[in-house]
Design a protein around this motif. Structure first.
Motif, PDB file in Angstrom:
ATOM      1  N   LYS A 151       0.855  -1.178   0.000  1.00 26.18           N
ATOM      2  CA  LYS A 151       0.000   0.000   0.000  1.00 26.18           C
ATOM      3  C   LYS A 151       0.896   1.235   0.000  1.00 26.18           C
ATOM      4  O   LYS A 151       1.645   1.463   0.936  1.00 26.18           O
ATOM      5  N   ASP A 152       0.828   1.989  -1.086  1.00 27.05           N
ATOM      6  CA  ASP A 152       1.582   3.225  -1.258  1.00 27.05           C
ATOM      7  C   ASP A 152       0.615   4.340  -1.583  1.00 27.05           C
ATOM      8  O   ASP A 152      -0.233   4.182  -2.470  1.00 27.05           O
ATOM      9  N   ALA A 153       0.753   5.449  -0.877  1.00 28.68           N
ATOM     10  CA  ALA A 153      -0.087   6.624  -1.137  1.00 28.68           C
ATOM     11  C   ALA A 153      -1.569   6.257  -1.172  1.00 28.68           C
ATOM     12  O   ALA A 153      -2.331   6.738  -2.006  1.00 28.68           O
ATOM     13  N   LYS A 198      -3.408   0.155  -3.153  1.00 30.51           N
ATOM     14  CA  LYS A 198      -2.820  -1.178  -3.112  1.00 30.51           C
ATOM     15  C   LYS A 198      -2.338  -1.548  -4.509  1.00 30.51           C
ATOM     16  O   LYS A 198      -3.044  -1.322  -5.491  1.00 30.51           O
ATOM     17  N   THR A 199      -1.136  -2.108  -4.572  1.00 30.48           N
ATOM     18  CA  THR A 199      -0.597  -2.592  -5.842  1.00 30.48           C
ATOM     19  C   THR A 199       0.069  -3.940  -5.625  1.00 30.48           C
ATOM     20  O   THR A 199       0.526  -4.252  -4.529  1.00 30.48           O
ATOM     21  N   ALA A 200       0.116  -4.718  -6.695  1.00 28.52           N
ATOM     22  CA  ALA A 200       0.825  -5.998  -6.685  1.00 28.52           C
ATOM     23  C   ALA A 200       2.259  -5.742  -7.129  1.00 28.52           C
ATOM     24  O   ALA A 200       2.500  -4.952  -8.049  1.00 28.52           O
ATOM     25  N   ARG A 201       3.195  -6.402  -6.478  1.00 28.98           N
ATOM     26  CA  ARG A 201       4.618  -6.253  -6.793  1.00 28.98           C
ATOM     27  C   ARG A 201       5.254  -7.633  -6.869  1.00 28.98           C
ATOM     28  O   ARG A 201       4.881  -8.538  -6.124  1.00 28.98           O
ATOM     29  N   GLU A 202       6.210  -7.772  -7.765  1.00 31.31           N
ATOM     30  CA  GLU A 202       7.007  -8.991  -7.841  1.00 31.31           C
ATOM     31  C   GLU A 202       8.471  -8.604  -7.969  1.00 31.31           C
ATOM     32  O   GLU A 202       8.827  -7.788  -8.818  1.00 31.31           O
TER      33      GLU A 202
END
Length: 152
Positions: free
Chosen positions: A57-59, A62-66
């Motif tokens: 969770k940024d700013a 929610k985003t997915a990261r790999e």
């Protein structure tokens, strides 16, 4: 545009144990409050090619990261590269570990952030926030590693 942030901290635990702790990215939520969940693929000991898939969770988003492990040299060097293409990504990151006297370990963490698309406009803000929190991030790594690794 891209740029780097880094922090250095001394952990009161032996280098081999700090390396093992940091090499297991599933420990990241213990010191990175932005990591909501993370898994290791495959679920075997970390090696070059291992992927850590996370939700962050940024700013407020929610985003997915790999992230793929690109270098693993026990007990002194860990490198990764983000393989997802979010607006701002960590092109390269890593830990450098150094054994110190009395069983302590110096840890340097860094990330090179770069923007993609609209992220080219946002990467400067992301870097400023990361640099502002760099010492705090290092302190959270120290606290978490010392809590997770039993003293000798």
């Amino acid at each position: 545009m891209s740029g780097q942030f880094e922090a250095t901290v001394e952990v009161d635990r032996p280098v081999e144990e700090v390396f093992a702790y940091l090499a297991d990215g599933r420990n990241d939520p213990q010191f990175s409050p932005r990591v909501l969940k993370i898994e290791r693929i495959p679920d075997t000991p970390t090696a070059v090619g291992t992927v850590f898939r996370s939700t962050v969770k940024d700013a407020g988003m929610k985003t997915a990261r790999e992230f793929r492990i690109t270098t693993l040299e026990a007990p002194v060097r860990i490198r990764w590269a983000e393989v997802t293409k979010n607006s701002v990504t960590a092109r390269e990151g890593g830990y450098d570990l150094e054994s110190l006297a009395d069983g302590r370990t110096r840890v340097r963490i860094f990330n090179v952030l770069e923007g993609h698309g609209l992220g080219k406009l946002l990467v400067g803000l992301a870097l400023a926030a990361a640099r502002k929190d760099a010492d705090g991030f290092g302190s959270r790594i120290k606290t978490a590693a010392e809590a997770a690794i039993s003293p000798r």
